[in-house]
Design a protein around this motif. Structure first.
Motif, short mmCIF file in Angstrom:
data_model
loop_
_atom_site.label_atom_id
_atom_site.label_comp_id
_atom_site.label_asym_id
_atom_site.label_seq_id
_atom_site.Cartn_x
_atom_site.Cartn_y
_atom_site.Cartn_z
N MET A 357 0.66 -1.16 0.07
CA MET A 357 0.08 -0.09 -0.05
C MET A 357 0.66 1.20 0.10
SD MET A 357 -2.99 -0.95 -0.47
CE MET A 357 -3.49 0.95 -0.57
N SER A 358 1.89 1.30 0.68
CA SER A 358 2.71 2.37 0.79
C SER A 358 3.40 2.66 -0.84
CB SER A 358 4.03 2.20 1.62
OG SER A 358 5.12 3.23 1.58
N PHE A 359 3.86 1.71 -1.37
CA PHE A 359 4.29 1.73 -2.64
C PHE A 359 3.36 2.27 -3.46
CE2 PHE A 359 4.58 -0.94 -6.96
CZ PHE A 359 5.64 -0.07 -7.42
N ILE A 360 2.09 1.72 -3.59
CA ILE A 360 0.99 2.45 -4.52
C ILE A 360 0.71 4.04 -4.15
CG2 ILE A 360 -1.45 2.27 -4.86
CD1 ILE A 360 -1.57 -0.68 -4.09
N GLU A 361 0.78 4.02 -3.11
CA GLU A 361 0.50 5.66 -2.60
C GLU A 361 1.71 6.50 -3.11
OE1 GLU A 361 -0.89 6.61 1.05
OE2 GLU A 361 -3.00 5.76 0.71
N LYS A 362 2.70 6.10 -2.94
CA LYS A 362 3.86 6.95 -3.05
C LYS A 362 4.14 6.81 -4.56
CE LYS A 362 5.22 8.05 0.97
NZ LYS A 362 5.40 9.34 1.56
N HIS A 367 4.19 10.89 -9.15
CA HIS A 367 3.72 11.19 -10.33
C HIS A 367 3.21 12.69 -10.29
CE1 HIS A 367 1.96 11.09 -14.54
NE2 HIS A 367 0.97 11.79 -13.98
N THR A 368 2.50 12.62 -9.25
CA THR A 368 1.42 14.02 -8.87
C THR A 368 2.32 15.02 -8.80
OG1 THR A 368 -0.14 12.72 -8.25
CG2 THR A 368 -0.19 14.90 -7.78
N LYS A 369 3.46 14.91 -8.09
CA LYS A 369 4.46 15.91 -7.70
C LYS A 369 5.49 16.40 -8.63
CE LYS A 369 4.36 15.70 -2.85
NZ LYS A 369 5.24 15.19 -1.51
N GLY A 370 5.40 15.63 -10.07
CA GLY A 370 6.12 15.96 -11.04
C GLY A 370 7.35 14.99 -11.22
N ASN A 371 6.93 13.69 -10.99
CA ASN A 371 8.05 12.68 -11.28
C ASN A 371 9.19 12.78 -10.31
OD1 ASN A 371 7.19 13.50 -14.45
ND2 ASN A 371 6.17 11.61 -13.48
#
Length: 379
Positions: A357-362, A367-371
């Protein structure tokens, strides 16, 4: 000793995952399926149970009724372990209720829909002190277990790179149709969580690389693909990895790889040798060494480890598959429930689910923060 009494939530009708779990649980004569809640429609629930020749008295309308009625039975008769095969959003509330009432649990992945839920579930398990397994199914393959043994044994030398590619094409005809992509639960964040591709198959690759290599992924950089502005769920992505011991790696996952079926390839490279395994040809483990011919290792032979041989049911040359892989996980869980000696590598645990779950969220955060690089939670 009698068989472990076993219940299922979800997995009714023609569900592939339902068939997989039922067959797997029957393999070593450790479990007896006695009932469950297979469908939200109670009448369909009863019809399906009749097909399985189960008593209607152990087929319940919902989870709350199941818990209440099962706890009212003598301990020797009640369900000891329950498998959760429902859509993702139901995993957390169901698992939490079961743990709080003293049941052992086998849960499909991803374990929850958020990391916060996974942490709560971990705390609940610590109080419950029962057995909890997450079905990262492919860890049950004999040659994956052999791969893990050889890496731990130093056969590859110091690890230099890890690489996993998981390509499917099933969502390709759905994602390009606006009505279809808005109606499937896999692309609905409320039911599936914040990620489709990474949450569904990318997490398999993440867990597998940690399982076989013995390394921990410490930070990641993700570039995800959504294709359409109205689609809120990734259907493709690439994730760079920084692991313990300064090892680098990559995970490539896609559900729009046109024509692919279930192409999961795992590769680990060391200073002395490399190993490669392909899920669609799971009985072959390829050993690669500089200046030497390619070697192909197969299950059932004496050169394999005890862990690999324990998960091998047939003589060499008789192919085994995904049912056998899941069966090995159920076998390991049975040993834990019965308090028999077992190898910690025999089934994925709650910690694997939390890290997944940590991997998924991170990945989504990166991606959202600009890779950008982000750290995985240290569990």
């Amino acid at each position: 000793m009698g068989k472990i009494k076993f219940g299922i939530l979800g997995g009714g009708g023609d569900s592939l995952i339902g068939i997989l779990h039922r067959v797997a649980s029957s393999m070593f004569d450790k479990y007896e399926l006695v009932g469950g809640v297979f469908n939200v429609d109670y009448q369909e629930n009863l019809k399906f149970a009749e097909q399985l020749d189960l008593s209607a008295s152990r087929v319940y309308e919902n989870l709350d009724t199941l818990i209440q009625k099962e706890l009212a039975l003598p301990e020797s008769e009640r369900m000891q372990v329950i498998s959760i095969l429902t859509p993702n959003f139901l995993h957390f509330p169901m698992a939490k209720s079961l743990l709080e009432n003293g049941f052992n649990v086998i849960c499909e992945k991803p374990m929850t829909t958020t990391f916060a839920e996974a942490e709560i579930l971990h705390q609940t398990l610590q109080k419950a002190k029962t057995v909890f397994a997450v079905t990262y199914t492919y860890t049950g393959y004999p040659m994956i277990r052999q791969m893990k043994h050889m890496i731990k044994n130093g056969d590859l030398g110091e690890i230099q790179k890890v690489d996993a590619q998981y390509y499917q094409g099933w969502i390709n005809p759905i994602i390009h149709d606006i009505e279809k992509r808005s109606s499937t639960w896999r692309l609905n964040p409320e039911k599936s969580g914040i990620s489709c591709c990474i949450g569904d198959i990318g997490t398999h690759a993440f867990d597998m690389l940690e399982y076989v290599s013995g390394l921990k992924v410490e930070s990641i950089l993700a570039d995800l693909n959504y294709l359409y502005s109205d689609n809120k769920m990734d259907i493709d992505g690439t994730v760079l990895l920084r692991c313990s011991n300064n090892v680098k790696g990559v995970i490539c996952a896609s559900q729009i790889a046109t024509g692919e079926e279930n192409s999961f390839v795992v590769k680990v490279y060391g200073k002395k040798a490399g190993l490669k395994w392909e899920q669609e040809n799971p009985n072959y483990l390829y050993l690669m060494q500089d200046g030497k011919p390619l070697q192909v290792l197969k299950p059932g032979h004496e050169y394999n480890s005890d862990l690999s041989l324990d998960g091998t049911k047939l003589p060499p040359g008789h192919p085994e598959g995904i049912f056998d892989s899941m069966g090995n996980i159920y076998k390991g869980v049975a040993k834990a429930i019965l308090k028999q000696p077992y190898n910690a590598a025999e089934f994925p645990t709650m910690i694997d689910g939390v890290r997944g779950m940590s991997f998924i969220e991170k990945a989504v955060e990166s991606h959202t923060k600009g890779n950008v690089w982000v750290d995985i939670h240290n569990y």
